[in-house]
Design an enzyme around this catalytic site. Structure first.
Site, PDB file in Angstrom:
ATOM      1  N   SER A 196     -47.934  21.924 -17.431  1.00  0.00           N
ATOM      2  CA  SER A 196     -48.029  22.958 -17.691  1.00  0.00           C
ATOM      3  C   SER A 196     -47.185  24.476 -17.173  1.00  0.00           C
ATOM      4  O   SER A 196     -47.426  24.749 -16.181  1.00  0.00           O
ATOM      5  CB  SER A 196     -49.794  23.320 -17.667  1.00  0.00           C
ATOM      6  OG  SER A 196     -49.725  24.767 -18.014  1.00  0.00           O
ATOM      7  N   LYS A 216     -54.405  29.944 -26.359  1.00  0.00           N
ATOM      8  CA  LYS A 216     -55.743  30.106 -26.850  1.00  0.00           C
ATOM      9  C   LYS A 216     -55.770  31.192 -28.022  1.00  0.00           C
ATOM     10  O   LYS A 216     -57.275  32.136 -27.626  1.00  0.00           O
ATOM     11  CB  LYS A 216     -56.319  29.991 -26.173  1.00  0.00           C
ATOM     12  CG  LYS A 216     -55.855  28.958 -24.549  1.00  0.00           C
ATOM     13  CD  LYS A 216     -56.808  29.650 -23.768  1.00  0.00           C
ATOM     14  CE  LYS A 216     -56.744  27.878 -22.180  1.00  0.00           C
ATOM     15  NZ  LYS A 216     -55.531  27.661 -21.149  1.00  0.00           N
ATOM     16  N   ASP A 223     -59.860  34.498 -32.515  1.00  0.00           N
ATOM     17  CA  ASP A 223     -59.425  36.014 -33.063  1.00  0.00           C
ATOM     18  C   ASP A 223     -60.400  35.845 -34.507  1.00  0.00           C
ATOM     19  O   ASP A 223     -59.938  34.473 -35.485  1.00  0.00           O
ATOM     20  CB  ASP A 223     -58.835  36.845 -33.498  1.00  0.00           C
ATOM     21  CG  ASP A 223     -58.963  38.539 -33.312  1.00  0.00           C
ATOM     22  OD1 ASP A 223     -60.160  38.983 -34.106  1.00  0.00           O
ATOM     23  OD2 ASP A 223     -58.805  39.207 -32.483  1.00  0.00           O
ATOM     24  N   GLN A 249     -61.130  27.105 -10.573  1.00  0.00           N
ATOM     25  CA  GLN A 249     -60.862  25.703 -11.025  1.00  0.00           C
ATOM     26  C   GLN A 249     -60.482  24.537 -10.892  1.00  0.00           C
ATOM     27  O   GLN A 249     -61.074  24.865  -9.437  1.00  0.00           O
ATOM     28  CB  GLN A 249     -58.568  26.140 -11.287  1.00  0.00           C
ATOM     29  CG  GLN A 249     -57.894  25.043 -11.841  1.00  0.00           C
ATOM     30  CD  GLN A 249     -58.351  24.965 -12.716  1.00  0.00           C
ATOM     31  OE1 GLN A 249     -58.852  24.201 -13.737  1.00  0.00           O
ATOM     32  NE2 GLN A 249     -57.659  24.553 -13.988  1.00  0.00           N
ATOM     33  N   GLY A 292     -49.900  21.514 -13.767  1.00  0.00           N
ATOM     34  CA  GLY A 292     -49.504  23.160 -13.606  1.00  0.00           C
ATOM     35  C   GLY A 292     -48.481  23.077 -12.338  1.00  0.00           C
ATOM     36  O   GLY A 292     -47.963  22.482 -12.056  1.00  0.00           O
TER      37      GLY A 292
END
Length: 254
Positions: A34, A91, A94, A205, A224
């Site tokens: 990531s 992500k 909508d 997180q 990440g």
């Protein structure tokens, strides 16, 4: 008993998933980087040194402060050089009509270069149809769970996400999740929040180790900060790769 990647390869039908599993097998790596960097130069430099150890690169292309389409061309060249695929972590969340444009238009033109994308299904199945209508061979990963404390992904929401995935198998190929959410092993589980040296970041997180992630059902672990904040990102990526793949081998032997 967990299925091996060789067995999963016989179950999946989406070309991108087949390609990803073949890369995992060949590189002995189920590690996704990531790369949450805001500088194009730093992003390219990181991917160049970490690329040999990953099967998948996860980008947040919209956080680059100096984005040009040249960075996309460089990432695609590195993907070919080091043999990995690219997952744009947009992500989408909508209406179908809106995500069509977010995916295929604008300055990022995500549909022209990504291999995988992801989406929340909070708006219903229309988002899947909208993305599918302009896809150019991508696989869609649905967000069933998140690794942040206090997230609102209830059990009923998770079950509905799985149901939507099962009804769109030609396009949906797996889940972002913290543990396995479906008994159908033709779907891949992409587990975020993996870090060897930290249990959290003070912002919600929650981290788990590579072995813990695999034990919970991860086919691909997403790492990440454990890599890009390391003093030696290449060596750290190698460590995550080896720990995750060893955990997978042990799991399939049980």
């Amino acid at each position: 008993m967990a299925k091996s990647f060789e067995e999963k390869l016989k179950l999946v039908t989406h070309p991108k998933v087949q390609e990803l599993i073949q890369i995992i097998i060949q590189k002995k790596s189920n590690l996704c980087l990531s790369a949450d960097l805001t500088s194009s130069k730093e992003l390219i430099e990181l991917v160049e040194i970490v690329g040999p150890h990953i099967c998948l690169l996860k980008t947040h292309i919209d956080i680059l402060s100096d984005f040009t389409f040249d960075v996309i061309q460089k990432l695609r060249k590195l993907a070919k050089k080091h043999h990995f695929l690219i997952f744009e972590d947009r992500k989408f969340a909508d209406l179908g009509n809106t995500v069509q444009k977010q995916f295929s238009q604008g300055i990022y033109q995500i549909s022209s270069w990504s291999d995988f994308i992801n989406a929340h299904v909070i708006v219903g199945p229309g988002i899947i149809k909208g993305l599918k209508s302009v896809a150019q061979g991508q696989g869609l990963i649905l967000i069933a769970q998140m690794s942040a404390a206090g997230n609102l992904c209830s059990e009923s929401y998770i079950q509905e996400t799985v149901r939507m995935a099962e009804s769109e198998r030609a396009f949906v190929c797996g889940f972002i999740c913290t543990k396995s959410v479906s008994e159908d092993q033709s779907f891949l589980n992409f587990v975020p929040g993996v870090n060897i040296s930290s249990s959290g970041d003070g912002l919600g997180q929650q981290f788990v180790s590579p072995a813990e992630a695999v034990q919970k059902g991860a086919d691909v672990i997403i790492v990440g900060r454990g890599i890009y904040n390391s003093s030696n990102p290449a060596e750290s990526a190698k460590t995550y790769k080896e720990q995750a793949y060893e955990a997978y081998l042990n799991l399939t032997k049980e």
